[in-house]
Design a protein around this motif. Sequence first.
Motif, PDB file in Angstrom:
ATOM      1  N   MET A 184      -7.184  -7.845 -13.834  1.00 24.85           N
ATOM      2  CA  MET A 184      -6.893  -6.905 -14.796  1.00 24.85           C
ATOM      3  C   MET A 184      -7.067  -5.597 -13.964  1.00 24.85           C
ATOM      4  SD  MET A 184      -5.618  -5.996 -17.561  1.00 24.85           S
ATOM      5  CE  MET A 184      -5.431  -7.161 -19.002  1.00 24.85           C
ATOM      6  N   LEU A 185      -8.021  -5.655 -13.300  1.00 21.41           N
ATOM      7  CA  LEU A 185      -8.362  -4.387 -12.666  1.00 21.41           C
ATOM      8  C   LEU A 185      -7.152  -3.998 -11.632  1.00 21.41           C
ATOM      9  CD1 LEU A 185     -10.457  -1.799 -12.176  1.00 21.41           C
ATOM     10  CD2 LEU A 185     -11.522  -3.337 -10.400  1.00 21.41           C
ATOM     11  N   ALA A 186      -6.878  -4.994 -10.840  1.00 21.01           N
ATOM     12  CA  ALA A 186      -5.865  -4.744 -10.022  1.00 21.01           C
ATOM     13  C   ALA A 186      -4.468  -4.289 -10.724  1.00 21.01           C
ATOM     14  CB  ALA A 186      -5.533  -6.083  -9.139  1.00 21.01           C
ATOM     15  N   CYS A 187      -4.074  -5.111 -11.928  1.00 27.85           N
ATOM     16  CA  CYS A 187      -2.803  -4.597 -12.630  1.00 27.85           C
ATOM     17  C   CYS A 187      -3.038  -3.222 -13.031  1.00 27.85           C
ATOM     18  CB  CYS A 187      -2.804  -5.572 -13.687  1.00 27.85           C
ATOM     19  SG  CYS A 187      -2.044  -7.344 -13.286  1.00 27.85           S
TER      20      CYS A 187
ATOM     21  N   TYR B 104      12.738 -18.335 -10.212  1.00 24.77           N
ATOM     22  CA  TYR B 104      11.388 -18.102 -10.563  1.00 24.77           C
ATOM     23  C   TYR B 104      11.029 -16.610 -10.411  1.00 24.77           C
ATOM     24  CZ  TYR B 104       6.400 -18.321 -11.215  1.00 24.77           C
ATOM     25  OH  TYR B 104       5.149 -18.118 -11.838  1.00 24.77           O
ATOM     26  N   GLY B 105      11.191 -16.080  -9.362  1.00 20.71           N
ATOM     27  CA  GLY B 105      10.841 -14.504  -9.161  1.00 20.71           C
ATOM     28  C   GLY B 105      12.232 -13.921 -10.002  1.00 20.71           C
ATOM     29  N   LEU B 106      13.199 -14.215 -10.083  1.00 24.79           N
ATOM     30  CA  LEU B 106      14.236 -13.320 -10.620  1.00 24.79           C
ATOM     31  C   LEU B 106      13.906 -13.381 -12.231  1.00 24.79           C
ATOM     32  CD1 LEU B 106      17.137 -12.004 -10.698  1.00 24.79           C
ATOM     33  CD2 LEU B 106      18.116 -14.243 -11.050  1.00 24.79           C
TER      34      LEU B 106
ATOM     35  N   PHE C 235       1.700  -8.900 -18.034  1.00 22.27           N
ATOM     36  CA  PHE C 235       1.993  -9.728 -16.715  1.00 22.27           C
ATOM     37  C   PHE C 235       0.543 -10.151 -16.140  1.00 22.27           C
ATOM     38  CE2 PHE C 235       5.956  -7.372 -17.480  1.00 22.27           C
ATOM     39  CZ  PHE C 235       6.883  -8.243 -17.231  1.00 22.27           C
ATOM     40  N   LEU C 236      -0.237 -10.166 -16.843  1.00 21.48           N
ATOM     41  CA  LEU C 236      -1.680 -10.581 -16.172  1.00 21.48           C
ATOM     42  C   LEU C 236      -1.837 -12.048 -15.583  1.00 21.48           C
ATOM     43  CD1 LEU C 236      -4.873 -10.202 -15.866  1.00 21.48           C
ATOM     44  CD2 LEU C 236      -5.312 -11.195 -17.941  1.00 21.48           C
ATOM     45  N   TYR C 237      -0.958 -13.137 -16.249  1.00 21.44           N
ATOM     46  CA  TYR C 237      -1.243 -14.037 -15.537  1.00 21.44           C
ATOM     47  C   TYR C 237       0.244 -14.529 -14.879  1.00 21.44           C
ATOM     48  CZ  TYR C 237      -4.995 -15.885 -18.301  1.00 21.44           C
ATOM     49  OH  TYR C 237      -6.411 -16.113 -18.627  1.00 21.44           O
ATOM     50  N   ALA C 238       1.098 -13.522 -15.115  1.00 18.70           N
ATOM     51  CA  ALA C 238       2.374 -13.640 -14.187  1.00 18.70           C
ATOM     52  C   ALA C 238       2.222 -13.566 -12.653  1.00 18.70           C
ATOM     53  CB  ALA C 238       3.528 -12.706 -14.606  1.00 18.70           C
TER      54      ALA C 238
ATOM     55  N   LEU D  51       0.736  -1.271  -0.008  1.00 12.69           N
ATOM     56  CA  LEU D  51      -0.189  -0.061   0.039  1.00 12.69           C
ATOM     57  C   LEU D  51       0.881   1.250   0.094  1.00 12.69           C
ATOM     58  CD1 LEU D  51      -2.753  -1.098   2.488  1.00 12.69           C
ATOM     59  CD2 LEU D  51      -2.800  -0.851  -0.087  1.00 12.69           C
ATOM     60  N   TYR D  52       2.031   1.388   0.798  1.00 10.81           N
ATOM     61  CA  TYR D  52       2.915   2.426   0.854  1.00 10.81           C
ATOM     62  C   TYR D  52       3.672   2.622  -0.578  1.00 10.81           C
ATOM     63  CZ  TYR D  52       6.606   5.395   2.243  1.00 10.81           C
ATOM     64  OH  TYR D  52       7.586   6.455   2.527  1.00 10.81           O
ATOM     65  N   ASP D  53       3.864   1.734  -1.260  1.00  9.49           N
ATOM     66  CA  ASP D  53       4.677   1.789  -2.573  1.00  9.49           C
ATOM     67  C   ASP D  53       3.548   2.029  -3.774  1.00  9.49           C
ATOM     68  OD1 ASP D  53       7.088   1.470  -1.636  1.00  9.49           O
ATOM     69  OD2 ASP D  53       7.167  -0.744  -1.864  1.00  9.49           O
ATOM     70  N   LEU D  54       2.257   1.642  -3.282  1.00 10.53           N
ATOM     71  CA  LEU D  54       1.346   2.001  -4.389  1.00 10.53           C
ATOM     72  C   LEU D  54       1.172   3.489  -4.837  1.00 10.53           C
ATOM     73  CD1 LEU D  54      -0.889   0.555  -6.116  1.00 10.53           C
ATOM     74  CD2 LEU D  54      -2.440   1.133  -4.358  1.00 10.53           C
ATOM     75  N   GLY D  55       1.337   3.523  -6.223  1.00  6.65           N
ATOM     76  CA  GLY D  55       1.490   5.162  -6.706  1.00  6.65           C
ATOM     77  C   GLY D  55       3.028   5.638  -6.919  1.00  6.65           C
ATOM     78  N   GLN D  56       3.848   4.998  -5.989  1.00  2.00           N
ATOM     79  CA  GLN D  56       5.087   5.659  -5.798  1.00  2.00           C
ATOM     80  C   GLN D  56       6.100   5.096  -6.896  1.00  2.00           C
ATOM     81  OE1 GLN D  56       6.696   6.671  -1.877  1.00  2.00           O
ATOM     82  NE2 GLN D  56       4.467   6.056  -1.225  1.00  2.00           N
ATOM     83  N   ARG D  57       5.901   3.648  -7.238  1.00  2.00           N
ATOM     84  CA  ARG D  57       6.632   2.967  -8.463  1.00  2.00           C
ATOM     85  C   ARG D  57       5.944   1.793  -8.939  1.00  2.00           C
ATOM     86  NH1 ARG D  57       8.687  -1.830  -6.574  1.00  2.00           N
ATOM     87  NH2 ARG D  57       8.132  -2.537  -4.153  1.00  2.00           N
ATOM     88  N   ILE D  58       6.418   1.189  -9.836  1.00  2.00           N
ATOM     89  CA  ILE D  58       5.791   0.155 -10.752  1.00  2.00           C
ATOM     90  C   ILE D  58       5.737  -0.973  -9.978  1.00  2.00           C
ATOM     91  CG2 ILE D  58       5.563  -0.941 -12.811  1.00  2.00           C
ATOM     92  CD1 ILE D  58       6.817   1.425 -14.309  1.00  2.00           C
ATOM     93  N   ILE D  59       4.579  -1.372  -9.521  1.00  2.00           N
ATOM     94  CA  ILE D  59       4.619  -2.439  -8.567  1.00  2.00           C
ATOM     95  C   ILE D  59       3.737  -3.770  -9.076  1.00  2.00           C
ATOM     96  CG2 ILE D  59       5.361  -1.247  -6.647  1.00  2.00           C
ATOM     97  CD1 ILE D  59       2.281  -1.382  -5.641  1.00  2.00           C
ATOM     98  N   ILE D  60       3.590  -3.894 -10.273  1.00  2.43           N
ATOM     99  CA  ILE D  60       2.729  -4.855 -10.869  1.00  2.43           C
ATOM    100  C   ILE D  60       3.067  -6.314 -10.413  1.00  2.43           C
ATOM    101  CG2 ILE D  60       3.921  -5.283 -12.936  1.00  2.43           C
ATOM    102  CD1 ILE D  60       1.177  -5.225 -14.279  1.00  2.43           C
ATOM    103  N   MET D  61       4.383  -6.536 -10.130  1.00  4.06           N
ATOM    104  CA  MET D  61       4.855  -7.932  -9.657  1.00  4.06           C
ATOM    105  C   MET D  61       4.665  -8.287  -8.475  1.00  4.06           C
ATOM    106  SD  MET D  61       5.199 -10.106 -12.064  1.00  4.06           S
ATOM    107  CE  MET D  61       5.746 -11.486 -11.221  1.00  4.06           C
ATOM    108  N   ASP D  62       4.523  -7.010  -7.483  1.00  7.54           N
ATOM    109  CA  ASP D  62       4.170  -7.152  -6.049  1.00  7.54           C
ATOM    110  C   ASP D  62       2.803  -7.838  -6.127  1.00  7.54           C
ATOM    111  OD1 ASP D  62       6.401  -5.452  -6.079  1.00  7.54           O
ATOM    112  OD2 ASP D  62       5.902  -4.471  -4.280  1.00  7.54           O
TER     113      ASP D  62
END
Length: 453
Positions: free
Chosen positions: A214-217, A385-387, A414-417, A41-52
């Motif tokens: 998709m909405l979350a992404c 896997y994460g790397l 990254f929808l399925y990732a 939540l803290y990082d949301l909006g501050q960096r690209i966190i799609i894989m988070d």
Amino acid sequence: MKYYFAGFSLLLCIILMVSTTLTILESISICTCVYFFLEFLYDLGQRIIIMDLAVMMALFTCLFMPVVFYHEYTRENHLARLWVKYMPIPTDEYFSFALPAVLAMIAGLRVKLKKLRINKNPVVYLDNIKNYLKNKPTLGLKLIAIGITSGLLDFLSPASLKQVFYFMDHLTYVGVFYVIYSPNKYKKYIVPGVIVLMIGQSLITGMFGEFIYMLACSLTLILLGQQISFFKKLSFAVLGIFLILIIQSVKVDYRIRNWKEGAGADPIYFATLVGDRVSDIPSLFDPDKLFLTSVRMNQGWLVALTMKRVPDRFPFAYGETIGESIAAAIVPRFLWPDKPESGGKENLKRFWGYNLVGFSMNIGPLGEAYGNFDKIGGAIYMFFYGLFFNLMLSAILRRAEKIPTLTLWLPFLFLYAISVETDLLTTMGSLVKGIFFTWIVFRIFHIAFRTDL
């Protein structure tokens, strides 16, 4: 701020260990979930966190929900016993693998890559996109038109082209982002209209999971650069979780009417079901009524059953399924007609001895990691896997420095990732195919429309 999150999580861990029946590993798992949720939540909006989002999914479905099942839906619970959904192995045996493996995946996703260092300031990406699209107000509309047309014609497509039409259908989502960041003066009508169409599509099919994913992404992208207070984000997150819980609670009833009774899309009936749940909120948290939703969210049960059957009944694969999945993700089917299919069937047959017919079930990357390499090897595999996804995201963002709009394709790619409920073949395959499809679309627009996406 993150030091406060760590301190709060540590204090919570001590309280749980001292004052509850949770084991040490269960307490650590719960507090790990709390810390990374607050950090997200803290990082949301501050960096690209799609894989988070993948991190949050793994923490919730593989750590948090198994704790619930070890203490609420045990073998003594009548529903868990009836449907055989209680955790099949001791808690310490499960968490001694799941906790290190999930943390290893997070470490792989968070490794700093010097040669692929990305800009931490999200405003830079947004400014580049807006500057790139300032003279291209109709690009998004073209993508939306292709997406909607493909969705309408999907039923006419041959089996060999289903994947292509599926990708083309998702150009609708990508087109919305182009409209949002373009100077199109009708965007305030276009964007809500497309969202209504997406909701309508979910009501027709009775499938809401992909729309939520998709909405979350999309939100991780839309909120970039927005100055939103932490507590406001926390409030919206709680509301979002509540809405997901409601959707989960009504979708079974809705699908019965939609699929079995052939009623088709019925927004009024869906709204009635939602209204019934909202008018009786306490019932939403009744353990018996939550059982099916909890089962759906407990990926840990699938992992634990894999741990029970391997190696007692089936030997470790030692990379067999991993190698096949990597090859199948890269090699097209016309060159390898009988290559493994995505969806989990191959892994369940290999590690459980099950032949699935008529429904989907998947041990996910965590189950696949254990089934191939045991506990220690499985955790090491989860790091790589994460790397892999860390490398792919970083490479795409570096490329976006030259082609700014590539950033708008991240939710599509990254929808399925972000899912931990499906196998490597699906997560890697969808990303590889998505990148190739994106390249083709860029080339077609360059040649046919004489413009660059």
